[in-house]
Scaffold this motif. Structure first.
Motif, PDB file in Angstrom:
ATOM      1  N   ALA A1327       0.838  -1.204   0.000  1.00  0.00           N
ATOM      2  CA  ALA A1327       0.000   0.000   0.000  1.00  0.00           C
ATOM      3  C   ALA A1327       0.872   1.254   0.000  1.00  0.00           C
ATOM      4  O   ALA A1327       1.875   1.334   0.704  1.00  0.00           O
ATOM      5  CB  ALA A1327      -0.919   0.002   1.214  1.00  0.00           C
ATOM      6  N   ASN A1328       0.449   2.236  -0.786  1.00  0.00           N
ATOM      7  CA  ASN A1328       1.121   3.537  -0.812  1.00  0.00           C
ATOM      8  C   ASN A1328       0.312   4.488   0.062  1.00  0.00           C
ATOM      9  O   ASN A1328      -0.637   5.121  -0.392  1.00  0.00           O
ATOM     10  CB  ASN A1328       1.210   4.048  -2.253  1.00  0.00           C
ATOM     11  CG  ASN A1328       1.906   5.387  -2.353  1.00  0.00           C
ATOM     12  OD1 ASN A1328       2.424   5.914  -1.364  1.00  0.00           O
ATOM     13  ND2 ASN A1328       1.919   5.954  -3.554  1.00  0.00           N
ATOM     14  N   ASN A1329       0.680   4.589   1.331  1.00  0.00           N
ATOM     15  CA  ASN A1329      -0.107   5.365   2.286  1.00  0.00           C
ATOM     16  C   ASN A1329      -0.093   6.858   1.989  1.00  0.00           C
ATOM     17  O   ASN A1329      -0.973   7.591   2.449  1.00  0.00           O
ATOM     18  CB  ASN A1329       0.417   5.120   3.706  1.00  0.00           C
ATOM     19  CG  ASN A1329       0.167   3.691   4.159  1.00  0.00           C
ATOM     20  OD1 ASN A1329      -0.951   3.191   4.072  1.00  0.00           O
ATOM     21  ND2 ASN A1329       1.201   3.015   4.614  1.00  0.00           N
ATOM     22  N   VAL A1332      -3.331   8.333  -0.450  1.00  0.00           N
ATOM     23  CA  VAL A1332      -4.705   8.584   0.001  1.00  0.00           C
ATOM     24  C   VAL A1332      -4.671   8.990   1.464  1.00  0.00           C
ATOM     25  O   VAL A1332      -4.020   8.324   2.289  1.00  0.00           O
ATOM     26  CB  VAL A1332      -5.584   7.319  -0.172  1.00  0.00           C
ATOM     27  CG1 VAL A1332      -6.989   7.566   0.352  1.00  0.00           C
ATOM     28  CG2 VAL A1332      -5.641   6.893  -1.625  1.00  0.00           C
ATOM     29  N   PHE A1337      -9.861   7.403   2.687  1.00  0.00           N
ATOM     30  CA  PHE A1337      -9.859   5.950   2.850  1.00  0.00           C
ATOM     31  C   PHE A1337     -11.013   5.515   3.742  1.00  0.00           C
ATOM     32  O   PHE A1337     -11.701   4.521   3.456  1.00  0.00           O
ATOM     33  CB  PHE A1337      -8.518   5.511   3.437  1.00  0.00           C
ATOM     34  CG  PHE A1337      -8.360   4.019   3.518  1.00  0.00           C
ATOM     35  CD1 PHE A1337      -8.072   3.271   2.386  1.00  0.00           C
ATOM     36  CD2 PHE A1337      -8.496   3.350   4.728  1.00  0.00           C
ATOM     37  CE1 PHE A1337      -7.918   1.897   2.467  1.00  0.00           C
ATOM     38  CE2 PHE A1337      -8.352   1.983   4.815  1.00  0.00           C
ATOM     39  CZ  PHE A1337      -8.056   1.250   3.672  1.00  0.00           C
ATOM     40  N   GLY A1360      -2.385  -3.146   0.491  1.00  0.00           N
ATOM     41  CA  GLY A1360      -2.204  -2.681  -0.887  1.00  0.00           C
ATOM     42  C   GLY A1360      -2.663  -3.667  -1.923  1.00  0.00           C
ATOM     43  O   GLY A1360      -2.208  -3.636  -3.069  1.00  0.00           O
ATOM     44  N   LEU A1379      -9.254   3.155  -5.253  1.00  0.00           N
ATOM     45  CA  LEU A1379      -7.990   3.089  -4.522  1.00  0.00           C
ATOM     46  C   LEU A1379      -6.823   2.749  -5.452  1.00  0.00           C
ATOM     47  O   LEU A1379      -5.697   3.204  -5.248  1.00  0.00           O
ATOM     48  CB  LEU A1379      -8.085   2.055  -3.404  1.00  0.00           C
ATOM     49  CG  LEU A1379      -8.954   2.444  -2.205  1.00  0.00           C
ATOM     50  CD1 LEU A1379      -8.971   1.329  -1.174  1.00  0.00           C
ATOM     51  CD2 LEU A1379      -8.462   3.743  -1.556  1.00  0.00           C
ATOM     52  N   TYR A1384      -3.119   3.979  -4.182  1.00  0.00           N
ATOM     53  CA  TYR A1384      -2.998   3.326  -2.874  1.00  0.00           C
ATOM     54  C   TYR A1384      -2.797   1.823  -3.050  1.00  0.00           C
ATOM     55  O   TYR A1384      -1.862   1.246  -2.505  1.00  0.00           O
ATOM     56  CB  TYR A1384      -4.242   3.611  -2.038  1.00  0.00           C
ATOM     57  CG  TYR A1384      -4.191   2.997  -0.659  1.00  0.00           C
ATOM     58  CD1 TYR A1384      -3.515   3.633   0.376  1.00  0.00           C
ATOM     59  CD2 TYR A1384      -4.811   1.784  -0.397  1.00  0.00           C
ATOM     60  CE1 TYR A1384      -3.448   3.061   1.645  1.00  0.00           C
ATOM     61  CE2 TYR A1384      -4.755   1.207   0.862  1.00  0.00           C
ATOM     62  CZ  TYR A1384      -4.073   1.855   1.881  1.00  0.00           C
ATOM     63  OH  TYR A1384      -4.009   1.269   3.128  1.00  0.00           O
TER      64      TYR A1384
END
Length: 1812
Positions: A1327-1329, A1332, A1337, A1360, A1379, A1384
């Motif tokens: 996940a690419n925090n 988002v 989220f 992710g 997402l 994300y």
């Protein structure tokens, strides 16, 4: 057939063989049953169905008799067979298992035009084998089968294995037929035939497969005997083990465009099974072939005392051929030659056998042994044998002299050879076979093989025997005719002379004995039954007269007092709004669709729902287009034209306001530039420092700044600073590496800055800067580029030097030694390759594209390319366009520009956006909601939706987004035509669906019905010119229609002057032009990779596009136009070509450094690389022309990767590791495409599990303990904290408050600490925090709170990961889509639902599973997702578990051409007539109807197809008339509405009405007790059974029956219909068959009779001069025989007109040039059989699901994958609901039992479905 069900007491044991349950020991009978193949028959319990397989049964009975003879003459206990029994039984069970998973699909999808497939010749032989058919009829059937493929553009080869001939040894008729077919295909057709291979396991065959790799192999799964079945099982197993797919011959069908059959996908389990048992299977195959080979060496018994062998027969045949060559030195016709040779050989051998038998008898008498007198009486005498041979010669004389037109009239009799004559016939058949084989290898004699298919005619032979045995003996003596008599006498005299013996008699009399050779009891003349009234029922309708009037003029009509006409049902005219009987209001499909909400509603709750809906879709839209400013479109804007094409000329001077505005704009730009300069000054040093410390991080920071910066001067400063910093890093790197390999990534960044400075800021460069660039190029070793650049240093400065650029120190001149020393120093900085090669190989993705720099006032947010401006021009001029451009190229922008234009013009116009899927509908709605707002009057909204599941604001919106089927509902609805007239533009997205298998005809109907302009968008159309030409012809039709309409309005006396002026203005604005806009360049290159496993390591090999090609493919088809190279792949190809041919003449010219487009260029552009690519492709083609094929093959082979094969299980277990490897390589985000919903979800879960385990392993013990302790402390404090929070602070003392605050702060600190401890580590999530924020989220998660599997999706998302398939709820799919687009989610597993236009671009696309649905079209759609414009410089495509041959096909195969569909159906014609009769604007409705009828794509430029469609239209009319859905005025009546509502399910909708009118449902639906409204479980299940037969029809392969009793939860095989329903269906079918038969007889005169006498493939002509001087011929060719519509080739087998009244006979018997296909006849076959007479059961999935409610069970037992199960059940539910609503409207009594029963069923079934 072998392995068929029987009524014997044998049981099917677990090993898959038939054995006696009372005897488990192995014995002789078991061997016979298993290997000698008693051909048993299915047990047919329906007399009507028995008639359909009568011919098959007769053949099998004959073969069974031969088998009994085999058992007597051959020893069955062969040691090799006994040893192989175990593996063959195991193989049978294995084969049955995977054949049960076969999918019934269209087998000619995308590879049809470039790839060939193999047809097993023996499987083809078995498919059309019929013991009673003449050879010519058999060949005609085979050629029709092959011609069906040829017409569809298919390429195939036929393979006959040599060893398989031996299997037919005991079937001499089949043996001869096989040889005849092979030689006919060789001599008379262009079909490619292979007969050189021994068997399917021979090394030569395996080499052929490896070199050519066919698309699939067509094989039968059932043989003539169990021996052959065993061999076919081995063939199937071997083919699948070689990664070849298999298509079964059983159960195939076809229509005008496609061939459907059962397709078996090759999988690793097949390779594994064959690999484990390869030696055993080879041994078993050898045993089978050795066993049958031995049969040829055995002595054969003709009768019990007469024996012969093949050696003797072959010797006699060879001698006879030598004698015949002397008698007929000029050559001969094959028919005459075979005839005399067979008769001579047969007579000679028979006489020899008699003499040997007499000698044996004398010997026995001399020894006092008693002779068996019975044997003598059984055998024929020599005179009787001569009689039979004379009949054979006479038959051939008739064949050679009578044309097919006369022979087709031959009377129909059914006779059989007597048991006494049958052995002789078999002997002669063996002679035929040997003669034909020997003649084929006789090359020094001229033989005419033209009429090889017509060697024998059984029906003619039987007729002659019948005449001489009965009629001649009764005194009917008829003259043969001079020509026939002479020919016959010549044949007989030649045959007797070839024997060299006497005693056979003269040619006349024909019969010298009175022995009967035909079974008199079974001999009967087949009289034709009275055919029904021939003629059409007249219909008085303008539509009918205009469309088919010219054809009807030549056809007969029934009189008005004919019984057929007078018996027509009289119903009231159908009113689409009210039922004709009850008067109740009726709904249409639009009304029945669930309404989400209505903008006209004043309900507060609905208003809130609308606001939530719009708010969410704006968020959804922002995920698609970012925070794009909305365009406010007010009604005031209508007066102001915004389009540049219509703007008035501007005034020459500017107003004061304009001057002030410009000054303000300049001031703001200057301010912004100053701000960016200050920002750069702050960042410059830190970025330079970062570049030197952490190169990639610093470059990313620099790129991020440059992307955000708007000022060109600041960008220039940043680029120069970046160049200096990168160059310093490079020099330091080279010094530290010494002689070690260098990281060329640093050099790429240096060269990239040079590109930017030289390419975009050349006007800012001064002499010192040019010297800096020169120095960099020199260091890299690019001396020529440096010299070219240095020469420009002598010119004057072109711009002031910005302060930010450091001035390089001037170079000092020195002596040559100093220069040499400098060169040595510079050498260590060189990249080691030429400048052009370096740019192509390492900088291909950075090469500049040719882009326009001038803006377009019509576009706000980007600068459109030239082709995009053309689209805007199309919309401005109200034109139509077909737009073909790659995915993500920006073609949809024209759609939104079109919407904006209509919105600005007023509130009345409507734009319709047609999308193929609901997912794409929702996406477009999101974009529209985000992009547009407009103030509209009350009741009107901006955007509406209409799908099969829901609708809102459909008729009160300005932009309607819908699917094709729903727009068709509106277009064909008579009372929606006023709304239809408001449509100003229609946008068809993914218009290539026009070529799909399901629903494609709806796209076609819409394209021809709309009167307004349209835009048709697609990325994958291979023949856009043809499509555009067709659409232009449609627009010309509408232009003519509009002229007629305008003329009628203008001439009307009531038309006002204003109306005329308005009409004129509208006419001027209309345009009927259809433009074709093509753009083929992808913005990003795609590079492909194949993946494999080796020692648990994942290998990823680059896949060069040329690796997919073969020399043969390039020679035949060239290099596919859409195969594109990246620049580095062009270099790879050049290197491979140079290595393959060191002396290549053009090597120097095409060397990258010397290529004309690259030479001395500092900047190589993408267009230059494309020219280089095209030059290399052309050179490769030229090599083939120059006969350098071996070198080309070496080039292609050197580029091929060599992946390691591994099991699906191994790849599945390592899949998560593969994803992790992609993450390490920086290839995420990625979409992983699969074709099974279960695989999609399981794969996502496995990735999550892998990351979870990885996280657990990373945690140390101390961290875990601390986490547990912290959580325990928090739990203890919870109660105290809740108490403290409830206290009033004002009432607390200060000390108390201090304590409270301390506790609360501690609680907060513990929560923070726990959050950090439980936070997923970066290495354990994809996940690419940063993409988002938590609020967004949380908002998206909140929408899923009530969805099933909410927790599962949440947990996956936090890592992710997401999954996406069509069985998910809308909110679940949108959650993943948003997402992923936001960046994300980095990993999404998905089915093909993402392939059709869903905007989910990614860096990589991975194909994880192979499937029959992974074709060229879907591959291009799916791979097009890779490479995000503006984010990724290159797209990546990975093939993870796809066989390499399949990858090759995907790469090199063209997208299939759009050829159109069969556009008509009976229900469509009914709906068209309803529109024509009920619409208010009759002229408009008629124009639409005629457009649909006259302008199908199938018939475009195909006059033959036009006539075929008209014939089908006529039949449909007659059907609707006779069934009571139309009256003679062409107006719908009766139950027309009900069948129209169920038009998706024809012909079941007609059968349903039949059940209703006969009261069958009322008899079935009986309540549990009086006064109750509940029906019993038995009634409900019986109702589902009936409906499953109507609306859930999925046939299974016949071999599935072998698996009966092995299923866990489902029954799988659907029971037969209840008796009363079955009788009703039988009656219905009989009526339809009678109507269709009459129709065929009526339209027979439309056939091309000249072509009917030609074979379809070989084109052999069987016309000729008719013989009129033969009384016997006239007697045999009965003039009373009705063959009006029967093919003359089918007539030879006894077919007559009456046979057309059975639907099973139509395709094989009807006149071929009528182009009639029985698939379009609305019959409902209760039982379906394959060519071998085996029943193909219906899948009981609908009833099984009703009983257990489990999709998992349908997957395990019923052979459906989860997605297929979900959608089939959903369709079944929709059908039940539609019937429920219709019955509720039709029935006056809402408490009617049938209405209640369907309500209960709909409720129960829906509840079960909701739970899955």
């Amino acid at each position: 057939m072998a392995a068929a069900e029987t009524d014997s007491e044998e049981e099917f044991n677990e090993k898959g063989s038939y054995s006696d349950s009372s005897d488990s020991d192995f014995d002789k009978n078991e061997v016979e049953n298993d290997f000698l193949g008693d051909a048993t028959l299915p047990n047919y319990d329906d007399s009507s169905e028995m008639q359909n397989v009568e011919g098959i049964q007769q053949s099998f009975v004959a073969w069974k008799e031969v088998q009994e003879e085999l058992d007597e003459t051959c020893c069955p206990q062969d040691p090799g067979l006994i040893k192989s029994q175990t593996i063959l039984k195991k193989l049978s069970v294995f084969i049955w298992r995977f054949l049960s998973e076969a999918k019934y699909v269209s087998i000619l999808n995308d590879f049809v035009e470039s790839e060939f497939f193999v047809i097993d010749g023996d499987s083809l032989l078995l498919r059309y084998l019929c013991d009673q058919e003449p050879y010519l009829t058999f060949v005609y059937s085979v050629e029709c089968f092959l011609n069906n493929f040829i017409k569809k553009g298919a390429k195939f080869v036929i393979v006959f294995f040599k060893d398989i001939e031996q299997i037919y040894f005991n079937f001499p008729d089949v043996l001869f037929l096989r040889t005849l077919l092979i030689q006919h295909l060789e001599h008379n057709t262009d079909v490619i035939l292979h007969t050189e291979f021994s068997n399917c396991l021979s090394p030569e065959w395996q080499v052929f497969l490896k070199e050519s790799y066919p698309y699939f192999i067509i094989i039968s799964d059932d043989g003539l005997t169990s021996l052959q079945t065993n061999y076919l099982n081995i063939f199937l197993s071997h083919s699948l083990s070689k990664k070849l797919n298999v298509v079964l011959t059983s159960g195939d069908s076809s229509d005008e465009l496609r061939v459907y059959a059962y397709h078996v996908q090759s999988k690793y389990v097949h390779r594994e099974f064959y690999g484990q048992h390869e030696k055993d299977l080879q041994s078993a195959c050898g045993s089978v072939l050795q066993y049958v080979a031995k049969l040829q060496d055995t002595e054969l018994r003709l009768y019990k005392h007469l024996k012969f062998n093949l050696i003797m027969m072959r010797k006699e045949v060879c001698q006879a051929i030598l004698l015949l060559k002397d008698l007929w030195p000029e050559g001969a016709d094959i028919r005459r030659a075979v005839c005399v040779l067979t008769c001579a050989t047969g007579l000679k051998i028979y006489k020899s056998m008699l003499e040997k038998a007499k000698a044996t008898e004398r010997t026995k008498e001399e020894h006092g042994e008693q002779c068996n007198e019975k044997n003598k009486t059984e055998a024929l005498t020599l005179e009787e044998v001569a009689d039979v041979c004379r009949i054979q010669c006479l038959t051939v004389a008739f064949l050679c002299n009578l044309p097919l037109s006369q022979r087709a009239q031959i009377r129909v009799i059914k006779s059989f050879w007597t048991a006494q004559a049958l052995p002789l016939i078999k002997l002669l058949q063996r002679c035929d076979w040997l003669v034909l084989k020997q003649l084929n290898i006789t090359h020094d004699w001229k033989l005419d093989f033209t009429y090889l298919p017509d060697l024998r005619d059984n029906l003619l032979c039987m007729n002659l025997l019948y005449y001489y045995e009965l009629e001649y003996q009764a005194g009917l003596k008829l003259d043969l005719g001079k020509e026939i008599e002479n020919d016959y006498q010549h044949l007989w005299n030649t045959a007797t002379s070839l024997t060299g013996l006497s005693g056979f008699g003269d040619a006349f009399p024909v019969r010298n004995t009175s022995t009967l050779f035909l079974q008199e009891k079974q001999t009967s003349v087949k009289e034709c039954a009275d055919v029904h009234s021939i003629g059409l029922i007249a219909v008085k309708s303008h539509i009918v007269e205009e469309y088919v009037g010219s054809i009807l003029e030549d056809l007969p009509f029934l009189s008005s007092n004919d019984s057929v006409v007078t018996s027509l049902a009289k119903h009231k005219q159908f009113d689409e709004r009210r039922h004709w009987h009850s008067g109740k209001p009726l709904s249409d499909d639009y009304d029945r669709t669930k309404q989400g909400f209505d903008a006209k509603s004043n309900d507060p709750k609905q208003r809130r729902d609308i606001q939530k809906y719009q708010s969410y879709y704006r968020l959804y839209g922002r995920s698609l287009e970012g925070n794009m400013s909305q365009m406010i479109v007010n009604e005031e804007d209508v007066k102001a034209c915004t389009n540049a094409a219509f703007n008035k000329p501007k005034k020459s001077h500017k107003s004061k306001a304009e001057i002030i505005a410009e000054e303000n704009k300049k001031r703001l730009e200057a301010k912004e530039e100053k701000k960016e300069e200050e920002q750069w000054r702050v960042l410059e040093k830190s970025i330079e420092k970062d570049i030197k410390a952490n190169f990639q991080s610093g470059i990313n920071r620099l790129d991020k700044f440059l992307k955000a910066c708007q000022s060109s001067s600041v960008k220039f400063c940043a680029e120069t600073a970046g160049l200096n910093a990168c160059f310093e890093v490079w020099k330091e790197h080279c010094r530290s590496q010494g002689k070690k390999p260098k990281d060329l990534g640093i050099a790429v960044e240096v060269m990239r800055r040079i590109h930017m400075l030289w390419g975009k800021y050349q006007d800012r460069l001064q002499k010192p800067h040019l010297k800096t660039l020169t120095r960099c190029l020199q260091c890299f070793g690019f001396e020529k580029l440096a010299f070219s650049l240095n020469s420009q240093c002598q010119r004057d400065d072109v711009a002031l030097l910005p302060k930010c650029l450091p001035t390089p120190a001037p170079e000092s001149h020195s002596d040559p030694q100093r220069v040499e020393s400098d060169n040595e120093k510079l050498a260590k900085y060189a990249v080691g390759t030429g400048a052009a090669r370096f740019q192509l190989q390492y900088m291909g993705h950075y090469l500049f594209r040719d882009e326009r720099s001038d803006s377009d006032p019509r576009v706000r947010h980007f600068i459109p390319d030239t082709w995009q401006r053309e689209l805007l021009d199309v919309v401005d001029k109200n034109e139509s366009a077909v737009i073909v451009a790659p995915t993500s190229s920006g073609k949809t922008y024209a759609s939104y520009y079109c919407m904006e234009k209509v919105l600005r013009k007023g509130n009345d116009g409507v734009v319709v956006y047609v999308a193929p899927t609901k997912a794409l509908v929702n996406q477009v709605v999101g974009v529209i909601t985000n992009r547009f707002t407009k103030t509209l009057p009350d009741g009107l909204v901006l955007c509406g939706v209409f799908t099969r599941d829901y609708r809102h604001d459909t008729l009160n919106c300005q932009i309607l987004v819908t699917v094709p089927q729903c727009l068709e509902i509106l277009m064909l609805s008579p009372h929606r035509q006023e709304w239809v007239k408001k449509i100003k533009y229609v946008i068809f997205d993914e218009v290539h669906c026009l070529g799909g298998e399901i629903g494609a005809e709806v796209w076609e109907h819409l394209l021809v019905m709309i009167r307004c302009p349209f835009l048709a968008l697609s990325a994958t159309i291979s023949n856009p010119e043809h499509l555009t030409e067709w659409l232009q012809s449609v627009k010309r039709y509408w232009q003519q229609a509009d002229r007629i309409d305008d003329g009628s309005v203008s001439s009307s006396a009531t038309a006002s002057r204003f109306t005329k002026r308005l009409q004129k203005q509208n006419a001027e604005k209309k345009s009927y032009r259809v433009r074709l806009v093509l753009y083929g360049e992808r913005y990003n290159d795609l590079e492909k990779y194949v993946c494999s496993l080796k020692d648990n390591d994942i290998l990823i090999d680059h896949y060069h596009p040329c690796a997919a090609l073969t020399v043969n493919h390039i020679e035949k088809y060239g290099i596919p136009s859409d195969i594109a190279f990246s620049p580095r792949e062009s270099v790879q190809l050049y290197d491979a070509m140079l290595n393959s041919w060191p002396g290549w003449p053009r090597a120097q010219e095409l060397e990258p450094e010397e290529f004309v487009c690259f030479k001395n260029k500092i900047i190589i552009k993408k267009a230059d690389a494309r020219k280089y690519e095209q030059e290399l492709k052309q050179e490769l083609r030229d090599w083939i022309v120059l006969k350098q094929k071996d070198k080309v093959n070496n080039v292609l082979e050197s580029l091929k990767p060599h992946p390691v094969d591994s099991s699906e299980g191994a790849k599945c277990s390592r899949f998560a590791h593969f994803v992790d490897k992609l993450n390490e390589m920086g290839k995420l985000p990625a979409i992983f495409f699969m074709f099974n919903i279960h695989s999609v979800e399981t794969s996502a879960k496995n990735i999550w599990t892998y990351l979870r385990i990885k996280q657990i392993r990373m945690k140390n013990t101390n961290t875990q303990k601390e986490t547990e302790n912290t959580r325990a402390k928090l739990n203890k404090m919870e109660k105290t904290v809740r108490t403290y929070k409830s206290l009033d602070p004002k009432k607390q003392t200060s000390s108390k408050m201090d304590n409270i605050m301390a506790v609360l702060n501690e609680h907060k600190a513990l929560k923070t600490r726990l959050s950090k401890l439980t936070q997923v580590p970066v290495d354990c999530t994809y996940a690419n925090n940063k993409a988002v924020d938590q609020e967004t989220f949380g908002t998206l998660l909140f929408r899923l709170r009530y969805q099933r599997e909410f927790f599962k999706q949440k947990e996956l998302a936090l890592r992710g990961i997401g999954y996406h398939h069509s069985a998910m709820r809308l909110k679940q799919r949108q959650f993943v889509e948003m997402l992923f687009r936001m960046g994300y989610l980095q990993v999404v597993t998905a089915t093909g639902t993402l392939a059709l236009g869903i905007n989910m671009p990614c860096k990589s696309v991975v194909f994880v599973e192979d499937s029959v649905y992974l074709n060229a079209l879907n591959y291009r759609q799916m791979s097009g997702r890779a490479g995000r414009r503006g984010q990724d410089l290159i797209g990546n495509v990975f093939f993870y578990d796809i066989p390499l041959p399949k990858v090759e096909k995907l790469m090199k195969s063209n997208v299939p051409e759009l050829k159109g569909q069969f556009p008509l159906s009976i229900t469509l014609i009914l709906r068209l007539l309803l529109l024509a009769t009920k619409a208010n604007d009759e002229a408009d409705a008629k124009a639409k109807v005629m457009s649909v009828l006259n302008h199908s794509l199938l018939s475009f430029k195909q006059q033959k197809n036009k006539e075929m469609l008209k014939i089908y239209f006529i039949f449909s009319l007659q059907f609707l008339l006779k069934e009571g859905y139309l009256n003679q005025e062409g107006k719908p009546v009766g139950y027309a509405g009900l069948v129209s509502h169920l038009h998706y399910h024809a012909p079941s909708n007609f059968v349903l009405v039949d059940f209703l009118t006969k009261g069958l449902f009322h008899k079935l639906c009986q309540l549990v007790r009086e006064g109750s409204t509940i029906f019993s479980k038995t009634v409900m299940e019986k109702l589902v059974l009936v409906l499953a037969h109507l609306f859930g029809r999925k046939h299974l392969p016949a071999c599935n029956v072998n698996l009966k009793g092995t299923f866990s939860q489902s029954k799988v095989f659907l029971d037969d219909l209840p008796e009363e329903f079955a009788l009703a269906v039988e009656t219905y079918n009989r009526e339809i068959e009678n109507n269709f038969g009459c129709f065929l007889l009526t339209t027979a005169k439309l056939a091309d009779m000249e072509q009917e006498y030609h074979l379809p493939v070989s084109k052999l002509d069987f016309t000729g001069r008719e013989i009129d001087n033969s009384d016997l011929a006239s007697h045999l060719m009965r003039t009373t025989k009705r063959i009006t519509a029967i093919s003359p080739f089918a007539c030879l087998s006894g077919m007559v007109d009456q046979d057309l009244f059975s639907i099973h006979n139509v395709n094989k018997a009807v006149l071929r040039t009528l182009d009639v296909n029985s698939n379009h006849v609305p019959v409902l076959l209760m039982k379906k059989f394959d060519y071998a007479g085996r029943r193909m059961p219906l899948n009981a999935y609908a009833l099984d699901f009703y009983k257990h409610g489990s999709l998992q069970a349908l997957t395990q037992d019923n052979g459906l994958n989860r997605g297929e199960a979900y959608h089939t059940i959903k369709d079944f539910v929709l059908a039940i609901k539609a019937i429920k609503i219709s019955l509720g409207e039709l029935c006056e009594n809402m408490e009617d039992n049938v209405v209640l029963a369907f309500k209960q069923l709909a409720r129960t079934y829906s509840q079960k479905f909701k739970l899955v």
